[in-house]
Write a protein that holds these residues in place. Sequence first.
Motif, PDB file in Angstrom:
ATOM      1  N   GLU A  12      36.738 -28.380 -55.078  1.00 33.26           N
ATOM      2  CA  GLU A  12      38.106 -28.193 -55.610  1.00 33.26           C
ATOM      3  C   GLU A  12      38.441 -27.184 -56.403  1.00 33.26           C
ATOM      4  O   GLU A  12      37.902 -26.614 -57.315  1.00 33.26           O
ATOM      5  CB  GLU A  12      38.173 -29.462 -56.449  1.00 33.26           C
ATOM      6  N   MET A  13      39.354 -26.336 -55.644  1.00 30.02           N
ATOM      7  CA  MET A  13      39.889 -25.008 -56.220  1.00 30.02           C
ATOM      8  C   MET A  13      41.356 -25.076 -56.428  1.00 30.02           C
ATOM      9  O   MET A  13      42.044 -25.986 -55.963  1.00 30.02           O
ATOM     10  CB  MET A  13      39.651 -23.772 -55.063  1.00 30.02           C
ATOM     11  N   THR A  14      41.626 -24.076 -57.312  1.00 31.75           N
ATOM     12  CA  THR A  14      43.446 -23.983 -57.758  1.00 31.75           C
ATOM     13  C   THR A  14      43.888 -22.971 -57.051  1.00 31.75           C
ATOM     14  O   THR A  14      45.134 -22.619 -57.240  1.00 31.75           O
ATOM     15  CB  THR A  14      43.211 -23.702 -59.347  1.00 31.75           C
ATOM     16  N   PHE A  15      43.207 -22.686 -55.847  1.00 30.86           N
ATOM     17  CA  PHE A  15      43.688 -21.359 -55.081  1.00 30.86           C
ATOM     18  C   PHE A  15      43.149 -21.560 -53.826  1.00 30.86           C
ATOM     19  O   PHE A  15      41.758 -21.999 -53.598  1.00 30.86           O
ATOM     20  CB  PHE A  15      43.727 -20.014 -55.743  1.00 30.86           C
ATOM     21  N   LYS A  54      47.843 -18.648 -53.660  1.00 23.90           N
ATOM     22  CA  LYS A  54      48.710 -19.992 -54.292  1.00 23.90           C
ATOM     23  C   LYS A  54      49.845 -20.371 -53.749  1.00 23.90           C
ATOM     24  O   LYS A  54      50.418 -21.356 -54.209  1.00 23.90           O
ATOM     25  CB  LYS A  54      49.135 -19.341 -55.878  1.00 23.90           C
ATOM     26  N   ASN A  79      47.003 -29.776 -52.496  1.00 25.12           N
ATOM     27  CA  ASN A  79      48.039 -30.651 -53.236  1.00 25.12           C
ATOM     28  C   ASN A  79      48.857 -29.624 -54.002  1.00 25.12           C
ATOM     29  O   ASN A  79      48.171 -28.661 -54.384  1.00 25.12           O
ATOM     30  CB  ASN A  79      47.280 -31.461 -54.310  1.00 25.12           C
ATOM     31  N   GLY A  80      50.230 -29.714 -54.165  1.00 31.38           N
ATOM     32  CA  GLY A  80      50.741 -28.996 -55.040  1.00 31.38           C
ATOM     33  C   GLY A  80      52.308 -29.356 -55.049  1.00 31.38           C
ATOM     34  O   GLY A  80      52.648 -30.344 -54.927  1.00 31.38           O
ATOM     35  N   GLU A 135      53.693 -24.242 -53.878  1.00 28.72           N
ATOM     36  CA  GLU A 135      52.854 -23.535 -54.782  1.00 28.72           C
ATOM     37  C   GLU A 135      51.469 -24.612 -55.001  1.00 28.72           C
ATOM     38  O   GLU A 135      51.556 -25.742 -55.106  1.00 28.72           O
ATOM     39  CB  GLU A 135      53.344 -23.431 -56.229  1.00 28.72           C
ATOM     40  N   ASP A 180      48.530 -26.495 -56.363  1.00 30.26           N
ATOM     41  CA  ASP A 180      47.585 -26.808 -57.502  1.00 30.26           C
ATOM     42  C   ASP A 180      46.101 -27.097 -56.895  1.00 30.26           C
ATOM     43  O   ASP A 180      45.330 -26.884 -57.926  1.00 30.26           O
ATOM     44  CB  ASP A 180      48.200 -28.184 -58.008  1.00 30.26           C
ATOM     45  N   ARG A 181      45.943 -27.577 -56.083  1.00 32.41           N
ATOM     46  CA  ARG A 181      44.546 -27.887 -55.663  1.00 32.41           C
ATOM     47  C   ARG A 181      44.554 -27.575 -54.171  1.00 32.41           C
ATOM     48  O   ARG A 181      45.028 -28.104 -53.406  1.00 32.41           O
ATOM     49  CB  ARG A 181      43.981 -29.399 -56.207  1.00 32.41           C
ATOM     50  N   TYR A 200      40.950 -28.378 -51.458  1.00 32.44           N
ATOM     51  CA  TYR A 200      39.633 -28.771 -51.170  1.00 32.44           C
ATOM     52  C   TYR A 200      39.452 -29.100 -49.682  1.00 32.44           C
ATOM     53  O   TYR A 200      40.200 -29.574 -48.895  1.00 32.44           O
ATOM     54  CB  TYR A 200      39.146 -29.754 -52.101  1.00 32.44           C
TER      55      TYR A 200
END
Length: 207
Positions: A28-31, A74, A115-116, A145, A147-148, A150
């Motif tokens: 799981e990444m934020t970008f 992002k 997800n975003g 934008e 958020d997550r 994966y």
Amino acid sequence: MNDQSKIAESDALRDLYGEPVPASLVKEMTFLTEPYAAFIKASPFVVLSTCGEEGLDASPRGGPPGFVRIVDKKTLMLPDRSGNNRVDSLSNVVTDSRVALLFLVPGVGETMRVNGRAKISVDPQLVASFADVNGKIPRSVLIIEIDRAYVHCSQSLSRSKLWDPAAQVDRKALPSIGQMLQACRAEFDGAAYDKRNEEEGGLIPED
């Protein structure tokens, strides 16, 4: 169903399933990493999920690989092509910006989730930059934008045999879309719809 059989608390749910598989947390990444971006660039199909005052919606979207534009690590952009004009997904985004996307690549078992939060743009230059091979431009573009992000392993698609030619269903074995629509409204001319749909290569919306 007996109320005692319901799971009503997150702690009880965790007790039932145990701790997450370690790899499910690592991924799981934020970008977007470079491999995640490569997967999205190869995808010709995504399911867009939204929620809003009118309820939930999951909408299939498709196009040539890369039709979802990666702006940066992002940010994604998803053009809204012509369809049935219900605008369920877009109406939800107006009231609740949260979105989830599920990307598939033909023949590949893994799937990619993002997800975003999204906003709708009708900027003339932006929508024009998404013109298709026939010169048609979308009416709007979703700017997402992240958020997550994966990846999912191939278990679900392997179990379903989705890409296995031997598991493919003959389209004629199921009701046509015209028949499905006529079953919803008896006055709907399903046969005429199917004929027109065939002539236009399956590219007409549900009138």
